[in-house]
Design a protein around this motif. Structure first.
Motif, short mmCIF file in Angstrom:
data_model
loop_
_atom_site.label_atom_id
_atom_site.label_comp_id
_atom_site.label_asym_id
_atom_site.label_seq_id
_atom_site.Cartn_x
_atom_site.Cartn_y
_atom_site.Cartn_z
N ALA A 1 -14.28 38.87 2.34
CA ALA A 1 -15.59 38.21 2.44
C ALA A 1 -15.62 36.92 1.62
O ALA A 1 -16.19 35.91 2.05
CB ALA A 1 -16.69 39.16 2.00
N ALA A 2 -14.98 36.95 0.45
CA ALA A 2 -15.01 35.80 -0.44
C ALA A 2 -14.19 34.62 0.12
O ALA A 2 -14.54 33.47 -0.13
CB ALA A 2 -14.48 36.19 -1.82
N ILE A 3 -13.12 34.92 0.84
CA ILE A 3 -12.25 33.84 1.31
C ILE A 3 -12.53 33.40 2.75
O ILE A 3 -12.02 32.39 3.21
CB ILE A 3 -10.76 34.21 1.14
N ALA A 4 -13.38 34.12 3.45
CA ALA A 4 -13.59 33.86 4.88
C ALA A 4 -13.97 32.40 5.18
O ALA A 4 -13.48 31.83 6.16
CB ALA A 4 -14.65 34.80 5.44
N ASP A 5 -14.81 31.81 4.38
CA ASP A 5 -15.22 30.42 4.66
C ASP A 5 -14.15 29.40 4.29
O ASP A 5 -14.25 28.25 4.68
CB ASP A 5 -16.53 30.10 3.94
N GLY A 6 -13.14 29.82 3.54
CA GLY A 6 -12.10 28.90 3.10
C GLY A 6 -10.83 28.92 3.94
O GLY A 6 -9.88 28.20 3.65
N ILE A 7 -10.85 29.79 5.00
CA ILE A 7 -9.65 29.82 5.85
C ILE A 7 -10.02 29.62 7.31
O ILE A 7 -11.15 29.68 7.69
CB ILE A 7 -8.84 31.12 5.68
N ILE B 1 -9.55 29.30 -7.50
CA ILE B 1 -8.41 28.50 -7.03
C ILE B 1 -8.66 27.88 -5.65
O ILE B 1 -8.04 26.87 -5.31
CB ILE B 1 -7.11 29.33 -7.06
N THR B 2 -9.57 28.43 -4.86
CA THR B 2 -9.85 27.89 -3.54
C THR B 2 -11.11 27.03 -3.49
O THR B 2 -11.34 26.33 -2.50
CB THR B 2 -9.97 29.01 -2.48
N HIS B 3 -11.90 27.06 -4.54
CA HIS B 3 -13.18 26.32 -4.57
C HIS B 3 -12.96 24.84 -4.25
O HIS B 3 -12.18 24.16 -4.90
CB HIS B 3 -13.86 26.47 -5.92
N GLY B 4 -13.63 24.38 -3.23
CA GLY B 4 -13.60 22.97 -2.88
C GLY B 4 -12.37 22.55 -2.09
O GLY B 4 -12.27 21.39 -1.69
N GLU B 5 -11.44 23.45 -1.86
CA GLU B 5 -10.23 23.10 -1.11
C GLU B 5 -10.46 23.42 0.37
O GLU B 5 -10.67 24.58 0.73
CB GLU B 5 -9.02 23.88 -1.62
N PRO B 6 -10.43 22.40 1.24
CA PRO B 6 -10.70 22.64 2.66
C PRO B 6 -9.49 23.12 3.47
O PRO B 6 -9.66 23.53 4.62
CB PRO B 6 -11.16 21.26 3.15
#
Length: 160
Positions: free
Chosen positions: A154-160, A26-31
């Protein structure tokens, strides 16, 4: 339309693997960080039973500031080192608290909360947020929950 749901009766490690996969999908590609935290909080609420609060506190100018969540209204700002969230942010370590009333300096945003799990979200070694889970049950969280939320952080760190 998204239709993410946990499989019933699966062991916790499988549940958390499915949760991490759903968050990545759901977060893939969303900046947008807020959108990603909001969807992650919603998925936490969908996947994990016996919670009364799930969400984020973000690091802003040296303190934690409320981010997207599901649950009752919450404390807006938390100083580093204060309460369970502030301790997790200050130490950079997961806080697994079976009884919040036994935690020195616990901040009671919701009187119904009895146990808590707070996991720092780190990017480049720095705490950028914490994931906070509260439950009305004593000892709701265990080491498997901590490991699962650490994997999510760890999985969401780059997306937030």
């Amino acid at each position: 339309m998204y239709d993410f749901a946990p499989a019933t009766g699966q062991p916790k490690p499988a549940l958390y693997a499915d949760l991490v996969d759903a968050v990545r999908a759901i977060t893939h590609g969303e900046p947008d960080a807020v959108a990603n935290m909001a969807n992650c909080a919603a998925l936490l609420g969908e996947f994990l039973p016996d919670l009364n609060w799930a969400g984020f506190y973000r690091m802003v100018d040296g303190e934690l500031v409320l981010g997207p969540f599901v649950g009752r209204p919450a404390c807006i700002r938390i100083a580093l080192g204060q309460g369970v969230c502030g301790t997790a942010a200050a130490t950079g370590e997961t806080q697994l608290v079976p009884d919040v009333h036994a935690f020195p300096g616990h901040i009671a945003c919701d009187a119904a909360s009895r146990s808590e799990l707070v996991v720092p979200v780190k990017r480049d070694g720095l705490v950028i947020a914490v994931i906070d889970l509260d439950s009305p049950l004593l000892a709701r969280f265990d080491a498997e929950d901590a490991a699962g939320i650490e994997a999510l952080a760890a999985a969401i760190a780059d997306g937030i």
